[in-house]
Scaffold this motif. Structure first.
Motif, PDB file in Angstrom:
ATOM      1  N   GLU A 148      43.381  39.910  49.177  1.00  0.00           N
ATOM      2  CA  GLU A 148      43.646  38.875  50.191  1.00  0.00           C
ATOM      3  C   GLU A 148      42.460  37.917  50.278  1.00  0.00           C
ATOM      4  O   GLU A 148      41.310  38.348  50.466  1.00  0.00           O
ATOM      5  N   LEU A 149      42.706  36.630  50.159  1.00  0.00           N
ATOM      6  CA  LEU A 149      41.744  35.599  50.498  1.00  0.00           C
ATOM      7  C   LEU A 149      42.105  35.081  51.888  1.00  0.00           C
ATOM      8  O   LEU A 149      43.146  35.449  52.447  1.00  0.00           O
ATOM      9  N   THR A 150      41.293  34.232  52.457  1.00  0.00           N
ATOM     10  CA  THR A 150      41.600  33.735  53.798  1.00  0.00           C
ATOM     11  C   THR A 150      42.871  32.900  53.818  1.00  0.00           C
ATOM     12  O   THR A 150      43.568  32.837  54.832  1.00  0.00           O
ATOM     13  N   ASP A 151      43.192  32.260  52.686  1.00  0.00           N
ATOM     14  CA  ASP A 151      44.396  31.419  52.627  1.00  0.00           C
ATOM     15  C   ASP A 151      45.212  31.678  51.365  1.00  0.00           C
ATOM     16  O   ASP A 151      46.024  30.851  50.960  1.00  0.00           O
ATOM     17  N   GLY A 152      44.993  32.815  50.736  1.00  0.00           N
ATOM     18  CA  GLY A 152      45.709  33.085  49.499  1.00  0.00           C
ATOM     19  C   GLY A 152      45.793  34.568  49.184  1.00  0.00           C
ATOM     20  O   GLY A 152      45.214  35.418  49.888  1.00  0.00           O
ATOM     21  N   ILE A 153      46.500  34.870  48.125  1.00  0.00           N
ATOM     22  CA  ILE A 153      46.651  36.245  47.633  1.00  0.00           C
ATOM     23  C   ILE A 153      46.510  36.217  46.122  1.00  0.00           C
ATOM     24  O   ILE A 153      47.116  35.369  45.443  1.00  0.00           O
ATOM     25  N   PHE A 154      45.699  37.126  45.601  1.00  0.00           N
ATOM     26  CA  PHE A 154      45.566  37.256  44.153  1.00  0.00           C
ATOM     27  C   PHE A 154      46.149  38.597  43.733  1.00  0.00           C
ATOM     28  O   PHE A 154      45.787  39.638  44.287  1.00  0.00           O
ATOM     29  N   ILE A 155      47.068  38.570  42.762  1.00  0.00           N
ATOM     30  CA  ILE A 155      47.643  39.800  42.225  1.00  0.00           C
ATOM     31  C   ILE A 155      47.103  39.977  40.814  1.00  0.00           C
ATOM     32  O   ILE A 155      47.425  39.209  39.904  1.00  0.00           O
ATOM     33  N   GLY A 156      46.225  40.963  40.670  1.00  0.00           N
ATOM     34  CA  GLY A 156      45.581  41.234  39.392  1.00  0.00           C
ATOM     35  C   GLY A 156      46.125  42.510  38.782  1.00  0.00           C
ATOM     36  O   GLY A 156      46.375  43.489  39.477  1.00  0.00           O
ATOM     37  N   CYS A 157      46.290  42.500  37.484  1.00  0.00           N
ATOM     38  CA  CYS A 157      46.861  43.640  36.771  1.00  0.00           C
ATOM     39  C   CYS A 157      45.937  44.017  35.616  1.00  0.00           C
ATOM     40  O   CYS A 157      45.554  43.156  34.819  1.00  0.00           O
ATOM     41  N   SER A 158      45.563  45.284  35.544  1.00  0.00           N
ATOM     42  CA  SER A 158      44.748  45.814  34.446  1.00  0.00           C
ATOM     43  C   SER A 158      45.576  46.850  33.692  1.00  0.00           C
ATOM     44  O   SER A 158      46.045  47.820  34.296  1.00  0.00           O
ATOM     45  N   ILE A 159      45.765  46.649  32.396  1.00  0.00           N
ATOM     46  CA  ILE A 159      46.526  47.586  31.563  1.00  0.00           C
ATOM     47  C   ILE A 159      45.678  47.994  30.368  1.00  0.00           C
ATOM     48  O   ILE A 159      45.051  47.157  29.711  1.00  0.00           O
ATOM     49  N   ASN A 160      45.669  49.279  30.088  1.00  0.00           N
ATOM     50  CA  ASN A 160      44.945  49.812  28.946  1.00  0.00           C
ATOM     51  C   ASN A 160      45.456  49.159  27.659  1.00  0.00           C
ATOM     52  O   ASN A 160      46.667  49.085  27.424  1.00  0.00           O
ATOM     53  N   HIS A 161      44.526  48.696  26.815  1.00  0.00           N
ATOM     54  CA  HIS A 161      44.909  47.942  25.621  1.00  0.00           C
ATOM     55  C   HIS A 161      45.461  48.839  24.518  1.00  0.00           C
ATOM     56  O   HIS A 161      46.074  48.344  23.559  1.00  0.00           O
TER      57      HIS A 161
END
Length: 457
Positions: free
Chosen positions: A156-169
């Motif tokens: 959560e940012l103050t005015d946004g949302i970041f959806i991050g995804c980490s997948i094993n290569h």
């Protein structure tokens, strides 16, 4: 700028909503997977504006994401597992596979940071804090004996949302990464007006999970090492600047037309033309002597090049690189058309026979990629693809504002291609260079003539 500290609010593990007999079977790797054992996880994500509605509730939203993830993992169940490594005595070797036993599932993290969207997107360079928007920072694939193969972090940012995804290569290449991410978004979109998911949720592209092994090979491949130290290699890149440049479809169309006219051809692709320009301009920024050999690697998808072809829904790694080399002086003396034509011919020649010869050679003498050797500081590597559906992943938040990546697999000369936000064939180019080389690259007239919007992250 406000505080840059990312605070973890909560984390949990998510298992597939439905467990079947297939879910409990181990997944054995292909040669393309095993050679990735010391590569970093793939880390990509999207930044969204916070919904401007009073009824948005972050707790409810996170619960929906978790449920959508559980449903998605029913289709992509290996991502909910862990790696197991077995040391064999005779002959001395390691067997590494995806083991669903004793795994808590994929990790899901809720985090918070006191920053705005402008704090992330206004600076010229991508702020270092973005690396904290992803889990498994600096982890290598072999660490998945203890870490999850998949991790979703919602920041959560103050005015946004970041959806991050980490997948094993080892579990996925770029095509498979976005296949999963697209399916995750598709499942989330299926939520009914009553706020509930109808399970099970079918997806438009069910993944093919069985790994491709060349004919006549043992279905369980081994790594012929006596000790882990023989194949473990921890990447240690220098301090880098990372910048994203925006190239419009119009600018790229003009470049492609110019290059093909120069070569009296029509088949040199936009990506090959752009790669030729970037290779020349980064080499110029590095100020190599004329006799210095430099290279350009292009990541290439093998699926459609095999005979018979693999399905585009094949889940795993099916990539190699095509590398062309020139002396620095020759590269800069040639017109961009001749350089692009050389890259084009390298891609055309990457045939079924070349792929199978490479895999057969690996089976006879297995190896793993060691970053310090594979990514030499005199070359560049063009990775990812603007053809992947990136901005189609909305998760109920509307169209994303930007695609950003984590620490993973970055080095001096790594260039990543993203779909441009405005679509239509536009491209966002993420460039990583040591500071002194970036300072010259971002002033290079040949490159900057292509850049329409320099305001970058």
């Amino acid at each position: 700028m406000a505080s840059k500290n990312v605070e973890i609010i909560s984390d949990c593990f998510i298992k597939p909503e439905f467990i079947s007999q297939e879910t409990n079977k181990p997944t054995y790797f292909s040669p393309w997977d095993l050679c990735m054992i010391t590569v970093n996880y793939i880390q990509k994500g999207l930044l969204y504006p916070l919904p401007n509605t009073q009824d948005f509730n972050i707790t409810t939203y996170l619960d929906d994401l978790k449920q959508a993830l559980a449903i998605t993992l029913t289709h992509f169940h290996p991502l909910a597992a862990r790696l197991t490594s077995v040391k064999n005595e005779s002959p001395p070797s390691f067997t590494v596979f995806i083991d669903p036993e004793n795994s808590p599932g994929a990790r899901f993290i809720h985090a918070k940071v006191n920053l705005t969207i402008d704090d992330i997107l206004t600076p010229n360079d991508v702020p270092l804090v973005v690396q904290s928007f992803f889990d498994h920072d600096k982890a290598i694939d072999y660490d998945a004996r203890d870490l999850s193969l998949l991790s979703i972090q919602v920041t959560e940012l103050t005015d946004g949302i970041f959806i991050g995804c980490s997948i094993n290569h080892m579990a996925a290449d770029g095509s498979s990464y976005w296949h999963f991410f697209n399916s995750f978004s598709e499942v989330f979109k299926s939520k009914g007006q009553n706020g509930k998911f109808c399970s099970p949720v079918p997806i438009s592209r069910p993944p093919i999970l069985k790994r491709w092994i060349p004919d006549g090979s043992d279905p369980i491949l081994i790594l012929p090492f006596t000790h882990e130290d023989e194949f473990i290699d921890i990447p240690n890149p220098p301090l880098l600047r990372e910048r994203i440049f925006h190239l419009s479809s119009d600018s790229l169309s003009k470049l492609k037309a110019k290059v093909n006219l120069e070569c009296n051809m029509t088949k040199i692709s936009t990506l090959q033309c752009l790669s030729a320009v970037v290779w020349r301009c980064i080499t110029r920024a590095r100020r190599f002597p004329p006799e210095k050999e430099t290279g350009c690697r292009l990541a290439i998808n093998n699926r459609s090049r095999l005979c018979p072809p693999l399905s585009q829904n094949y889940f795993g790694n099916s990539i190699q690189t095509v590398r062309e080399t020139l002396r620095a002086g020759e590269l800069l003396d040639r017109g961009v058309g001749r350089v692009a034509q050389m890259l084009h011919e390298g891609v055309v020649n990457h045939s079924d026979k070349v792929i199978r010869d490479y895999v057969d050679s690996w089976v006879r003498k297995p190896f793993v990629y060691k970053m310090a050797q594979f990514f030499d500081p005199s070359s560049i590597q063009m990775g990812s693809s603007p053809r992947f559906d990136m901005y189609g992943n909305e998760f109920g938040l509307g169209k994303g504002l930007a695609i950003l990546s984590g620490y993973a697999n970055k080095f001096d000369g790594k260039v990543t291609l993203y779909e441009g936000r405005e679509g239509g064939g536009s491209i966002d180019l993420e460039v990583c260079l040591v500071p002194e080389n970036m300072a010259l690259f971002e002033c290079d007239e040949e490159f900057m003539s292509l850049v329409n919007e320099v305001e970058t992250f």
